[in-house]
Scaffold this active site. Structure first.
Site, PDB file in Angstrom:
ATOM      1  N   ASP A 278       0.871  -1.164   0.000  1.00  0.00           N
ATOM      2  CA  ASP A 278       0.000   0.000   0.000  1.00  0.00           C
ATOM      3  C   ASP A 278       0.918   1.226   0.000  1.00  0.00           C
ATOM      4  O   ASP A 278       2.136   1.102   0.182  1.00  0.00           O
ATOM      5  CB  ASP A 278      -0.888  -0.033   1.244  1.00  0.00           C
ATOM      6  CG  ASP A 278      -1.775   1.186   1.377  1.00  0.00           C
ATOM      7  OD1 ASP A 278      -2.284   1.675   0.344  1.00  0.00           O
ATOM      8  OD2 ASP A 278      -1.946   1.670   2.505  1.00  0.00           O
TER       9      ASP A 278
ATOM     10  N   ASP B 109      -0.084   5.015   1.336  1.00  0.00           N
ATOM     11  CA  ASP B 109      -0.248   5.896   2.489  1.00  0.00           C
ATOM     12  C   ASP B 109      -0.236   5.106   3.793  1.00  0.00           C
ATOM     13  O   ASP B 109      -0.995   4.163   3.974  1.00  0.00           O
ATOM     14  CB  ASP B 109      -1.561   6.682   2.367  1.00  0.00           C
ATOM     15  CG  ASP B 109      -1.537   7.627   1.177  1.00  0.00           C
ATOM     16  OD1 ASP B 109      -0.533   8.336   1.024  1.00  0.00           O
ATOM     17  OD2 ASP B 109      -2.509   7.637   0.409  1.00  0.00           O
TER      18      ASP B 109
ATOM     19  N   GLY C 113     -10.295   6.631  -0.599  1.00  0.00           N
ATOM     20  CA  GLY C 113     -10.122   7.541  -1.720  1.00  0.00           C
ATOM     21  C   GLY C 113     -10.351   8.998  -1.362  1.00  0.00           C
ATOM     22  O   GLY C 113     -11.305   9.336  -0.653  1.00  0.00           O
TER      23      GLY C 113
ATOM     24  N   ARG D 177     -13.707  11.151  -0.050  1.00  0.00           N
ATOM     25  CA  ARG D 177     -13.749  11.931   1.190  1.00  0.00           C
ATOM     26  C   ARG D 177     -14.253  13.340   0.922  1.00  0.00           C
ATOM     27  O   ARG D 177     -15.040  13.897   1.697  1.00  0.00           O
ATOM     28  CB  ARG D 177     -12.364  11.969   1.839  1.00  0.00           C
ATOM     29  CG  ARG D 177     -11.962  10.639   2.443  1.00  0.00           C
ATOM     30  CD  ARG D 177     -10.506  10.594   2.873  1.00  0.00           C
ATOM     31  NE  ARG D 177     -10.030   9.206   2.833  1.00  0.00           N
ATOM     32  CZ  ARG D 177      -8.800   8.837   2.580  1.00  0.00           C
ATOM     33  NH1 ARG D 177      -7.858   9.745   2.344  1.00  0.00           N
ATOM     34  NH2 ARG D 177      -8.480   7.567   2.558  1.00  0.00           N
TER      35      ARG D 177
ATOM     36  N   HIS E  23      -9.577  18.090  -5.804  1.00  0.00           N
ATOM     37  CA  HIS E  23      -8.648  16.979  -5.630  1.00  0.00           C
ATOM     38  C   HIS E  23      -7.351  17.218  -6.400  1.00  0.00           C
ATOM     39  O   HIS E  23      -6.264  16.871  -5.920  1.00  0.00           O
ATOM     40  CB  HIS E  23      -9.295  15.669  -6.073  1.00  0.00           C
ATOM     41  CG  HIS E  23      -8.547  14.453  -5.657  1.00  0.00           C
ATOM     42  ND1 HIS E  23      -7.723  13.757  -6.507  1.00  0.00           N
ATOM     43  CD2 HIS E  23      -8.464  13.814  -4.451  1.00  0.00           C
ATOM     44  CE1 HIS E  23      -7.189  12.743  -5.863  1.00  0.00           C
ATOM     45  NE2 HIS E  23      -7.610  12.751  -4.617  1.00  0.00           N
ATOM     46  N   LYS E  24      -7.447  17.806  -7.568  1.00  0.00           N
ATOM     47  CA  LYS E  24      -6.247  18.121  -8.344  1.00  0.00           C
ATOM     48  C   LYS E  24      -5.370  19.118  -7.595  1.00  0.00           C
ATOM     49  O   LYS E  24      -4.143  18.974  -7.526  1.00  0.00           O
ATOM     50  CB  LYS E  24      -6.640  18.682  -9.710  1.00  0.00           C
ATOM     51  CG  LYS E  24      -5.452  18.971 -10.611  1.00  0.00           C
ATOM     52  CD  LYS E  24      -5.909  19.453 -11.981  1.00  0.00           C
ATOM     53  CE  LYS E  24      -4.710  19.746 -12.882  1.00  0.00           C
ATOM     54  NZ  LYS E  24      -5.156  20.207 -14.231  1.00  0.00           N
TER      55      LYS E  24
ATOM     56  N   LYS F 137      -5.405  19.687  -4.303  1.00  0.00           N
ATOM     57  CA  LYS F 137      -4.897  19.002  -3.111  1.00  0.00           C
ATOM     58  C   LYS F 137      -3.715  18.113  -3.456  1.00  0.00           C
ATOM     59  O   LYS F 137      -2.708  18.074  -2.722  1.00  0.00           O
ATOM     60  CB  LYS F 137      -6.027  18.192  -2.473  1.00  0.00           C
ATOM     61  CG  LYS F 137      -5.602  17.316  -1.312  1.00  0.00           C
ATOM     62  CD  LYS F 137      -5.443  15.883  -1.783  1.00  0.00           C
ATOM     63  CE  LYS F 137      -4.834  15.017  -0.713  1.00  0.00           C
ATOM     64  NZ  LYS F 137      -4.553  13.645  -1.220  1.00  0.00           N
TER      65      LYS F 137
ATOM     66  N   SER G 247      -4.932   6.087  -3.583  1.00  0.00           N
ATOM     67  CA  SER G 247      -4.526   7.474  -3.756  1.00  0.00           C
ATOM     68  C   SER G 247      -4.289   7.793  -5.229  1.00  0.00           C
ATOM     69  O   SER G 247      -4.120   6.904  -6.062  1.00  0.00           O
ATOM     70  CB  SER G 247      -3.244   7.765  -2.969  1.00  0.00           C
ATOM     71  OG  SER G 247      -3.490   7.755  -1.582  1.00  0.00           O
TER      72      SER G 247
END
Length: 297
Positions: A42, A44, A85, A89, A119-120, A122, A161
């Site tokens: 994984d 994160d 994801g 969130r 999201h982009k 972030k 992610s």
């Protein structure tokens, strides 16, 4: 289901968009070449402890720049991690009451576009933090990757992610050159994210391996359930948000893979592996040979 429906491209440069998944072995018992094994991480919480010190401040910075009255606390974000994801969130804030009070779009397509834009942004903030060295690799990651590479193991990352975020963390954790040896499955490449097993089933299919020839390193109960659902034996290295989660079914639960400055502490060892200060590839090989494959629910 076709790879076109799953969408995306893995970060090893292998285009997945034109490959058919209709014959995928959903039991995770597909064919593999003799002697070939894989170590699947994984991202994160495993490669680096990214959630508290990376993703959370990146989300909050994005909210502030967008003029949205949201600032997630560490406790709030810990609860949000049950949602797999980052886009998912973000979508959780679009309650009818908050949409009205914050003046957010009401049309689903407009909300989806705004979530994608947030999201982009972030992701850009997050990758800047990684590049700046704010998120060091977790103990033992680079070492065990080198051990696996020396034994001819395949290397992969399977994460919910975003692709750029995963690549940034991976390159920082193991180095740019070694990162090129990884196949990376990330983001929206599968429709159902962890705890669904889809990302691990796809990884097995793409690697051409059966579940008996791969082992996973995870940090969360959701990730563990995803791996077990694909029939994969799993080592858990707990992270800052997951120490109190239920890791029933894991082959080994430790504080980290360990290094000279931060030795491994064993939290659960149902197979009696008894690793000392570090978890080594030999311990993972024992897990593959001495334990039964988890039953697929």
């Amino acid at each position: 289901m076709s790879a076109q429906e799953l969408g995306g491209q893995d970060l090893s440069g292998q285009d997945l968009s034109d490959q058919d998944l209709s014959g995928q072995d959903l039991s995770g018992q597909g064919p593999s070449q003799p002697g070939t094994r894989a170590l699947i991480f994984d991202c994160d919480g495993v490669l680096a402890d990214t959630e508290r010190d990376g993703h959370l401040p990146a989300f909050n910075q994005t909210f502030a720049e967008a003029g949205v009255p949201i600032h997630w606390s560490q406790e709030e974000y810990g609860h949000l991690l049950a949602i797999g994801g980052g886009k998912e969130r973000l979508a959780s804030v679009f309650t009818p009451v908050f949409v009205e009070t914050a003046g957010l779009p009401t049309e689903p397509d407009e909300q989806k576009a705004l979530i994608a834009a947030w999201h982009k942004t972030k992701t850009a903030h997050y990758t800047e933090m990684v590049a700046a060295g704010f998120l060091p690799a977790r103990p033992g990651i680079a070492r065990i990757v080198e051990e696996a590479s020396a034994r001819g193991w395949r290397l992969a990352v399977a994460s919910t992610s975003a692709e750029p975020s995963v690549r940034a963390v991976l390159e920082h954790a193991v180095g740019v050159d070694r990162a090129r040896d990884f196949v990376v499955f990330a983001g929206d490449i599968v429709p159902a994210k962890k705890p669904a097993p889809d990302i691990y089933l796809l990884a097995l299919e793409r690697l051409g391996l059966g579940a008996d020839d791969a082992i996973v390193v995870e940090d969360s109960a959701n990730g563990l359930r995803a791996a077990l659902g694909a029939g994969l034996r799993t080592v858990v290295t707990v992270s800052s948000y997951t120490t109190d989660e239920d890791f029933t079914g894991a082959a080994l639960v430790v504080t980290s893979l360990g290094d000279p400055t931060e030795p491994t502490k064993v939290l659960a060892d149902p197979l009696g592996l008894d690793p000392t200060d570090e978890v080594h590839l030999g311990d993972l090989e024992r897990i593959l040979t001495e334990s039964e494959r988890p039953r697929v629910p």
